[in-house]
Scaffold this active site. Sequence first.
Site, PDB file in Angstrom:
ATOM      1  N   ASP A  62      42.123  62.323  22.316  1.00  0.00           N
ATOM      2  CA  ASP A  62      43.428  62.108  22.959  1.00  0.00           C
ATOM      3  C   ASP A  62      43.344  61.036  24.041  1.00  0.00           C
ATOM      4  O   ASP A  62      44.371  60.587  24.553  1.00  0.00           O
ATOM      5  CB  ASP A  62      43.963  63.413  23.560  1.00  0.00           C
ATOM      6  CG  ASP A  62      42.938  64.105  24.428  1.00  0.00           C
ATOM      7  OD1 ASP A  62      41.945  64.599  23.875  1.00  0.00           O
ATOM      8  OD2 ASP A  62      43.107  64.129  25.661  1.00  0.00           O
ATOM      9  N   ARG A  65      52.016  53.544  35.802  1.00  0.00           N
ATOM     10  CA  ARG A  65      51.136  52.749  34.958  1.00  0.00           C
ATOM     11  C   ARG A  65      51.930  52.215  33.780  1.00  0.00           C
ATOM     12  O   ARG A  65      53.014  52.711  33.470  1.00  0.00           O
ATOM     13  CB  ARG A  65      49.912  53.571  34.532  1.00  0.00           C
ATOM     14  CG  ARG A  65      50.213  54.928  33.948  1.00  0.00           C
ATOM     15  CD  ARG A  65      48.925  55.699  33.629  1.00  0.00           C
ATOM     16  NE  ARG A  65      49.183  56.758  32.655  1.00  0.00           N
ATOM     17  CZ  ARG A  65      48.263  57.491  32.077  1.00  0.00           C
ATOM     18  NH1 ARG A  65      46.987  57.277  32.338  1.00  0.00           N
ATOM     19  NH2 ARG A  65      48.571  58.440  31.205  1.00  0.00           N
ATOM     20  N   ASP A 119      49.594  72.034  36.636  1.00  0.00           N
ATOM     21  CA  ASP A 119      50.727  71.809  37.536  1.00  0.00           C
ATOM     22  C   ASP A 119      51.474  70.493  37.343  1.00  0.00           C
ATOM     23  O   ASP A 119      52.444  70.217  38.037  1.00  0.00           O
ATOM     24  CB  ASP A 119      50.258  71.935  38.990  1.00  0.00           C
ATOM     25  CG  ASP A 119      49.185  70.901  39.339  1.00  0.00           C
ATOM     26  OD1 ASP A 119      48.868  70.044  38.482  1.00  0.00           O
ATOM     27  OD2 ASP A 119      48.654  70.946  40.462  1.00  0.00           O
TER      28      ASP A 119
HETATM   29  P1  AMP Z   1      42.715  64.079  30.383  1.00  0.00           P
HETATM   30  O1  AMP Z   1      41.485  64.353  29.603  1.00  0.00           O
HETATM   31  O2  AMP Z   1      42.568  64.131  31.872  1.00  0.00           O
HETATM   32  O3  AMP Z   1      43.349  62.785  29.977  1.00  0.00           O
HETATM   33  O4  AMP Z   1      43.775  65.272  30.102  1.00  0.00           O
HETATM   34  C1  AMP Z   1      43.716  66.157  29.018  1.00  0.00           C
HETATM   35  C2  AMP Z   1      45.027  66.869  28.841  1.00  0.00           C
HETATM   36  O5  AMP Z   1      45.317  67.695  29.975  1.00  0.00           O
HETATM   37  C3  AMP Z   1      46.249  65.976  28.674  1.00  0.00           C
HETATM   38  O6  AMP Z   1      47.119  66.597  27.779  1.00  0.00           O
HETATM   39  C4  AMP Z   1      46.807  65.916  30.068  1.00  0.00           C
HETATM   40  O7  AMP Z   1      48.174  65.603  30.089  1.00  0.00           O
HETATM   41  C5  AMP Z   1      46.569  67.332  30.538  1.00  0.00           C
HETATM   42  N1  AMP Z   1      46.461  67.457  31.987  1.00  0.00           N
HETATM   43  C6  AMP Z   1      45.444  67.029  32.790  1.00  0.00           C
HETATM   44  N2  AMP Z   1      45.705  67.344  34.076  1.00  0.00           N
HETATM   45  C7  AMP Z   1      46.899  67.974  34.100  1.00  0.00           C
HETATM   46  C8  AMP Z   1      47.711  68.553  35.125  1.00  0.00           C
HETATM   47  N3  AMP Z   1      47.334  68.551  36.404  1.00  0.00           N
HETATM   48  N4  AMP Z   1      48.890  69.104  34.749  1.00  0.00           N
HETATM   49  C9  AMP Z   1      49.284  69.125  33.479  1.00  0.00           C
HETATM   50  N5  AMP Z   1      48.554  68.627  32.470  1.00  0.00           N
HETATM   51  C10 AMP Z   1      47.384  68.049  32.762  1.00  0.00           C
HETATM   52 MG    MG Z   2      44.239  62.073  28.642  1.00  0.00          MG
END
Ligand code: AMP
Ligand code: MG
Length: 479
Positions: free
Chosen positions: A246, A170, A119
């Site tokens: 990432d 941020r 979302d």
């Molecule tokens: P993270 O490991 O939390 O840094 O996120 C992994 C991936 O999922 C990244 O590409 C984030 O942008 C994406 N992501 C995490 N939460 C959301 C969200 N609620 N909506 C869209 N993309 C998300």
């Molecule tokens: Mg991330």
Amino acid sequence: MKIDTMHLITPYLSLNEEFYNLTKSDPLEEPYLISFNPEAAKLIDLDERSAEDPLLVSLLNGTFIPKGSAPFSMAYAGHQFGHYNPWLGDGRAINLGTLNGWNLQTKGSGETLYSRSADGRAAIRSSIREYLMSESMFHLGIATTRAVAIIGSKTKIIRNAVENAAVVMRMSSSWVRFGTFEYFYYNRQHDRLEELAEYVIAESFPHLEGDDDRLLKMFCEVVDKTALLIAQWQGIGFNHGVMNTDNMSIAGLTIDYGPFAMMDDFNFGYICNCSDKVGRYSYAEQPNVAYWNLTMLAKALSPIIPKDKMDKKLKEYGDFLYPNAYINVIRKKIGLSKSVENDAQLVEELIIALHDAFVDYTLFFRTLSHYTGNREALYDIAMDPVVIDKWLEMYDKRLLLEENTAEQRVKMMLQVNPKYVLKNHMLQEAIEEAEKGDFKKVEELLYIASHPYDELPEFEHFAGDTPEEYKNIGLSCSS
Ligand code: AMP
Ligand code: MG
């Protein structure tokens, strides 16, 4: 500078359009300010009184777009729990542009091209955690992104339960990830790899510009910075929780705060992320997984940098870069000003003793900082004082080799062993109050985060052992 006179630049948009997607925030309903951080704001010359400026909320909510800004999200890929995912990118972060070398982002601003089925939102809970923890890490002397402000709203999102959405603004000197390089490597766009490397050099390693060997040197510096960063994480008792490629910064910063935790009672194998069933990202594994991530980066860079030279540097990571960085971090924590042959063993024995003693990691080092021979205070904080006692025998002998006086040692140790770190139960308390509309505890923790080494009598209750029911709990990925 007032918010309406901010003027951003967008160097990232000079890259090929494959690198980003121009996008727009989807504003939150009935946004309100939760907290403003004047110290981070100062870095971008923002007026210290910006909290009183109604444009601050609009800036975070995307309804005010500063001059020069062209909001965009960045493309990247990454290895998630060891598996390559070709399509990640900023799924919920929107870049506004750059000011004073700081790249500003609003996180939780709605769907982007990279959201996949999610979302694009961030819960108030995870946003407060990132906002406060990044500031705490900075004040603990660890390379990190920063945070300027946070807003809440009436917009509902579904996480563990129905929660309110928030946005944190941020900022970072770089948002490029190992996974940004992987994106172009696996898409076989090798000319883009070079373009990205030149961008990263200009942004994060400008001293290498013009050097014929700059690409290899960039890689070597990433390895050096990563080794230091992980040693510092281990030293402070930090468990990141989601060290996917990432979430690894090319500039060696702590980025993307999720289900992180500061260690309570020391447990070498502690896993803070409860969806990490095998402990890939446990506290103990962090140095190894950072190495694995660096090898993935080397693979992605192999079309533009000689592989054998990168392999040689990677070998150094395990041979001495990481081990030396870690020993140096701990050496400082135990007040040793010089290096002696058996220090590595002393450090190893300490880690075993801490693990066996069931002792609060932060409290142990702070108490040790006052140690001048009387062991009572250290016995009092450990469940098993015998193992601590055994280690102190070794430590006492080692101290005899120091030229520093006890007074000098105590002074040095109090400057590296924090009295206050942000443990999860502290964050949780502030979050629960904030969810009810009271932001006083967020402000208190921001203050504590900024004064980790000071004696703060009014916050003494945060300096002790973690209450039993909150010790080393696991956190969900949406944290
Ligand atoms: P993270 O490991 O939390 O840094 O996120 C992994 C991936 O999922 C990244 O590409 C984030 O942008 C994406 N992501 C995490 N939460 C959301 C969200 N609620 N909506 C869209 N993309 C998300
Ligand atoms: Mg991330």
